[in-house]
Design a protein around this motif. Sequence first.
Motif, PDB file in Angstrom:
ATOM      1  N   ALA A  11      30.038  41.043  45.436  1.00 40.03           N
ATOM      2  CA  ALA A  11      29.123  41.958  44.748  1.00 40.03           C
ATOM      3  C   ALA A  11      29.901  42.919  43.850  1.00 40.03           C
ATOM      4  O   ALA A  11      29.514  43.158  42.698  1.00 40.03           O
ATOM      5  CB  ALA A  11      28.294  42.731  45.767  1.00 40.03           C
ATOM      6  N   THR A  12      30.988  43.452  44.353  1.00 41.75           N
ATOM      7  CA  THR A  12      31.809  44.374  43.570  1.00 41.75           C
ATOM      8  C   THR A  12      32.407  43.669  42.360  1.00 41.75           C
ATOM      9  O   THR A  12      32.419  44.212  41.245  1.00 41.75           O
ATOM     10  CB  THR A  12      32.928  44.969  44.445  1.00 41.75           C
ATOM     11  N   ALA A  13      32.900  42.473  42.563  1.00 43.66           N
ATOM     12  CA  ALA A  13      33.478  41.704  41.457  1.00 43.66           C
ATOM     13  C   ALA A  13      32.428  41.377  40.406  1.00 43.66           C
ATOM     14  O   ALA A  13      32.702  41.446  39.207  1.00 43.66           O
ATOM     15  CB  ALA A  13      34.121  40.429  41.991  1.00 43.66           C
ATOM     16  N   GLN A  14      31.229  41.059  40.849  1.00 40.28           N
ATOM     17  CA  GLN A  14      30.139  40.745  39.919  1.00 40.28           C
ATOM     18  C   GLN A  14      29.818  41.965  39.054  1.00 40.28           C
ATOM     19  O   GLN A  14      29.664  41.849  37.844  1.00 40.28           O
ATOM     20  CB  GLN A  14      28.889  40.299  40.698  1.00 40.28           C
ATOM     21  N   VAL A  15      29.734  43.137  39.671  1.00 43.01           N
ATOM     22  CA  VAL A  15      29.455  44.365  38.928  1.00 43.01           C
ATOM     23  C   VAL A  15      30.575  44.651  37.922  1.00 43.01           C
ATOM     24  O   VAL A  15      30.317  45.111  36.816  1.00 43.01           O
ATOM     25  CB  VAL A  15      29.272  45.557  39.897  1.00 43.01           C
ATOM     26  N   ALA A  16      31.801  44.345  38.322  1.00 49.04           N
ATOM     27  CA  ALA A  16      32.947  44.579  37.434  1.00 49.04           C
ATOM     28  C   ALA A  16      33.043  43.541  36.321  1.00 49.04           C
ATOM     29  O   ALA A  16      33.862  43.675  35.417  1.00 49.04           O
ATOM     30  CB  ALA A  16      34.232  44.577  38.251  1.00 49.04           C
ATOM     31  N   GLY A  17      32.206  42.511  36.383  1.00 49.49           N
ATOM     32  CA  GLY A  17      32.230  41.483  35.351  1.00 49.49           C
ATOM     33  C   GLY A  17      33.270  40.411  35.579  1.00 49.49           C
ATOM     34  O   GLY A  17      33.624  39.677  34.663  1.00 49.49           O
ATOM     35  N   VAL A  18      33.763  40.323  36.821  1.00 50.04           N
ATOM     36  CA  VAL A  18      34.760  39.314  37.163  1.00 50.04           C
ATOM     37  C   VAL A  18      34.281  38.582  38.415  1.00 50.04           C
ATOM     38  O   VAL A  18      34.804  38.771  39.506  1.00 50.04           O
ATOM     39  CB  VAL A  18      36.140  39.959  37.440  1.00 50.04           C
ATOM     40  N   PRO A  19      33.250  37.764  38.266  1.00 48.87           N
ATOM     41  CA  PRO A  19      32.706  37.098  39.451  1.00 48.87           C
ATOM     42  C   PRO A  19      33.731  36.174  40.110  1.00 48.87           C
ATOM     43  O   PRO A  19      34.541  35.554  39.422  1.00 48.87           O
ATOM     44  CB  PRO A  19      31.519  36.309  38.919  1.00 48.87           C
ATOM     45  N   VAL A  20      33.695  36.138  41.441  1.00 44.25           N
ATOM     46  CA  VAL A  20      34.584  35.271  42.207  1.00 44.25           C
ATOM     47  C   VAL A  20      33.741  34.445  43.174  1.00 44.25           C
ATOM     48  O   VAL A  20      32.669  34.868  43.593  1.00 44.25           O
ATOM     49  CB  VAL A  20      35.648  36.070  42.984  1.00 44.25           C
ATOM     50  N   ASP A  21      34.236  33.259  43.510  1.00 43.58           N
ATOM     51  CA  ASP A  21      33.497  32.441  44.463  1.00 43.58           C
ATOM     52  C   ASP A  21      33.798  32.911  45.889  1.00 43.58           C
ATOM     53  O   ASP A  21      34.648  33.775  46.114  1.00 43.58           O
ATOM     54  CB  ASP A  21      33.786  30.954  44.274  1.00 43.58           C
ATOM     55  N   GLU A  22      33.105  32.335  46.854  1.00 43.74           N
ATOM     56  CA  GLU A  22      33.208  32.794  48.237  1.00 43.74           C
ATOM     57  C   GLU A  22      34.610  32.618  48.812  1.00 43.74           C
ATOM     58  O   GLU A  22      35.104  33.478  49.547  1.00 43.74           O
ATOM     59  CB  GLU A  22      32.191  32.064  49.117  1.00 43.74           C
ATOM     60  N   GLU A  23      35.268  31.526  48.460  1.00 45.39           N
ATOM     61  CA  GLU A  23      36.625  31.284  48.977  1.00 45.39           C
ATOM     62  C   GLU A  23      37.595  32.370  48.515  1.00 45.39           C
ATOM     63  O   GLU A  23      38.383  32.907  49.307  1.00 45.39           O
ATOM     64  CB  GLU A  23      37.131  29.913  48.535  1.00 45.39           C
ATOM     65  N   ILE A  24      37.534  32.708  47.250  1.00 46.61           N
ATOM     66  CA  ILE A  24      38.421  33.740  46.715  1.00 46.61           C
ATOM     67  C   ILE A  24      38.063  35.103  47.291  1.00 46.61           C
ATOM     68  O   ILE A  24      38.941  35.893  47.641  1.00 46.61           O
ATOM     69  CB  ILE A  24      38.390  33.745  45.176  1.00 46.61           C
ATOM     70  N   ALA A  25      36.775  35.389  47.422  1.00 45.28           N
ATOM     71  CA  ALA A  25      36.350  36.657  48.013  1.00 45.28           C
ATOM     72  C   ALA A  25      36.852  36.784  49.450  1.00 45.28           C
ATOM     73  O   ALA A  25      37.280  37.866  49.870  1.00 45.28           O
ATOM     74  CB  ALA A  25      34.833  36.772  47.962  1.00 45.28           C
ATOM     75  N   THR A  26      36.846  35.703  50.180  1.00 44.10           N
ATOM     76  CA  THR A  26      37.362  35.714  51.553  1.00 44.10           C
ATOM     77  C   THR A  26      38.861  35.975  51.555  1.00 44.10           C
ATOM     78  O   THR A  26      39.365  36.757  52.372  1.00 44.10           O
ATOM     79  CB  THR A  26      37.045  34.375  52.257  1.00 44.10           C
ATOM     80  N   ARG A  27      39.583  35.366  50.643  1.00 47.22           N
ATOM     81  CA  ARG A  27      41.027  35.596  50.548  1.00 47.22           C
ATOM     82  C   ARG A  27      41.333  37.045  50.201  1.00 47.22           C
ATOM     83  O   ARG A  27      42.254  37.651  50.755  1.00 47.22           O
ATOM     84  CB  ARG A  27      41.644  34.657  49.513  1.00 47.22           C
ATOM     85  N   ILE A  28      40.549  37.619  49.297  1.00 48.02           N
ATOM     86  CA  ILE A  28      40.738  39.030  48.935  1.00 48.02           C
ATOM     87  C   ILE A  28      40.476  39.921  50.149  1.00 48.02           C
ATOM     88  O   ILE A  28      41.252  40.832  50.443  1.00 48.02           O
ATOM     89  CB  ILE A  28      39.830  39.423  47.749  1.00 48.02           C
ATOM     90  N   SER A  29      39.398  39.646  50.847  1.00 50.98           N
ATOM     91  CA  SER A  29      39.052  40.425  52.042  1.00 50.98           C
ATOM     92  C   SER A  29      40.168  40.355  53.079  1.00 50.98           C
ATOM     93  O   SER A  29      40.547  41.367  53.675  1.00 50.98           O
ATOM     94  CB  SER A  29      37.744  39.913  52.632  1.00 50.98           C
TER      95      SER A  29
END
Length: 65
Positions: A11-29
């Motif tokens: 959600a944060t990435a989407q607002v920032a204009g840099v959408p990420v898929d679930e796999e990448i979001a999990t890695r970031i988390s």
Amino acid sequence: MTRPTAKEIQATAQVAGVPVDEEIATRISNSIGPAFEGFAAIAGTLPFDLEPALYPLAQAAKVSK
């Protein structure tokens, strides 16, 4: 402040204009999670808390001499 979930990262990435898929979001988390856990005991007591939303304002502030 708690460790962000993959959905919160997305959600944060989407607002920032840099959408990420679930796999990448999990890695970031998983990458930033330990930092949130390490600072949990003192979160809210620091002059500049863990919330990054105001970083651009702090970076743009001019220091008077």
